[in-house]
Write an enzyme that holds these catalytic residues in place. Structure first.
Site, PDB file in Angstrom:
ATOM      1  N   ASP A  94      58.672  46.558  36.165  1.00  0.00           N
ATOM      2  CA  ASP A  94      58.927  46.058  34.814  1.00  0.00           C
ATOM      3  C   ASP A  94      57.867  45.072  34.352  1.00  0.00           C
ATOM      4  OD1 ASP A  94      61.234  47.479  34.048  1.00  0.00           O
ATOM      5  OD2 ASP A  94      62.477  46.217  35.336  1.00  0.00           O
ATOM      6  N   ASP A 161      63.620  53.520  32.852  1.00  0.00           N
ATOM      7  CA  ASP A 161      62.979  52.427  32.114  1.00  0.00           C
ATOM      8  C   ASP A 161      61.462  52.405  32.310  1.00  0.00           C
ATOM      9  OD1 ASP A 161      65.627  51.986  33.173  1.00  0.00           O
ATOM     10  OD2 ASP A 161      65.614  49.958  32.368  1.00  0.00           O
TER      11      ASP A 161
END
Length: 380
Positions: A94, A161
């Site tokens: 991330d 994601d």
């Protein structure tokens, strides 16, 4: 609250939001919001994956409003993000969420050499997570409360994601003329397409591989209702993410995949066009996720630009979602800090349920300003 009938109406919404966001910049300052508890944001100042969205929201607001306070808040938060780059134990895949809409965004706006260097350093860290056997970027690091089994599982785990993080690699490839970044990003996107997307174009949240051999194992969820259900925010990441991959690769299969995920998302939407936290949830199926709607709307706007033959259909659906968010989920009141109500961060763990969520706010503002010719930091 004005209802959006056409894109020009968004200017009225943005005017109403300006004062609230200026107030928040003064109040929140160099803290890093996650989701609201009561009327106020709780903070995660520990390098959590959401760390970039508060400074990014201010940078995006500066891009549209040109208020110096927004830029100052971004700059004041920057030192914390720079220090985080020394924490490989904290930063995981991330890292793109943290450094794309902040330093890469700042570089795009101002051509700042330091911001470019920081974004490239983040890209190197992301590239180094690539598993060449399975052709995937490992998602998560070890966490303190991991069981031994989960810690082992995570060594071969991919999550949807990730598609929003790999634009950092595509950009780095262009900047450095080094194809390695591009190859890693493209191969990872193909792995996500081949294993996280199901035959009906719904998506798993995560997929496990054998981290030694690269052998695919099975799909699982972390924040969705069940392993075989479709977590709505994950589906939204897929819509937006595959469209971004197409922007950089120009390979039609990625745009087609984005559209198929979009069609699935649209077909499952309720009357108000804001999805439940999981499309297949049997329990708590009345819990909405406004952040999933905001992400999907911004993604659909990109798809409408890229696919000319379907432009009107996806564009009008994005407007419909934004209209619903503005009429039923938006809070311009100063006592509630988030812009959007009724987001759902992580229902299985009881976190951020029917709350305002910082990434919901970010992608909502992004969708609004994109309708007013302000480009997303995630897009090429």
């Amino acid at each position: 609250m004005n209802i959006i009938k056409e894109k020009d109406s968004t200017k009225d919404i943005l005017t109403q939001l300006r004062g609230k966001m200026l107030q928040n910049s003064n109040k929140i300052s160099t803290n890093f919001p996650h989701f609201t508890e009561g009327n106020h944001y709780s903070y995660r100042n520990d390098g959590f994956w959401t760390t970039g969205f508060w400074p990014a929201l201010n940078l995006l607001a500066y891009q549209y409003y040109k208020d110096d306070l927004f830029l100052k808040t971004f700059q004041d938060c920057s030192n914390h993000l720079i220090k985080l780059l020394d924490r490989e134990d904290i930063l995981d895949h991330d890292i793109g969420f943290i450094y794309i809409p902040t330093f890469l965004g700042h570089y795009k706006l101002f051509g700042d050499a330091q911001s470019k260097e920081i974004a490239l350093k983040a890209a190197d860290m992301l590239k180094n997570r690539f598993n060449s056997k399975g052709k995937f970027i490992r998602a998560w690091n070890d966490w303190e409360d991991d069981t031994a089994d989960f810690r082992e599982e995570k060594k071969g785990k991919v999550i949807i994601d990730s598609l929003m993080n790999i634009p950092l690699l595509f950009w780095a490839s262009e900047q450095t003329k080094n194809d390695d970044y591009f190859i890693v990003a493209k191969e990872h996107a193909e792995t996500v397409m081949n294993y996280i997307v199901r035959e009906d174009f719904s998506t798993y949240h995560t997929f496990n591989f054998d981290h030694v051999t690269g052998t695919p194992k099975k799909g699982k969820t972390q924040q969705g209702y069940a392993d075989e259900s479709c977590w709505s925010r994950g589906q939204a990441w897929g819509i937006y993410g595959f469209a971004l991959v197409y922007q950089y690769t120009k390979e039609v299969k990625f745009l087609e995949m984005s559209m198929k995920l979009a069609d699935y998302f649209i077909e499952r939407l309720p009357e108000d066009s804001v999805p439940s936290w999981d499309f297949d949830a049997v329990e708590n199926n009345n819990i909405k996720d406004s952040s999933a709607a905001a992400i999907a709307a911004s993604g659909l706007l990109l798809v409408s630009e890229l696919e000319k033959s379907e432009k009107e259909r996806y564009y009008l659906k994005a407007l419909e979602i934004i209209n619903s968010l503005c009429s039923e989920y938006l809070s311009c009141e100063s006592d509630f800090e988030a812009l959007l109500r009724k987001g759902c961060s992580d229902l299985p763990r009881g976190a951020g349920i029917e709350s305002g969520i910082i990434y919901g706010d970010y992608f909502f503002l992004e969708a609004l300003v994109k309708l007013n010719n302000v480009k997303s930091f995630f897009e090429r």
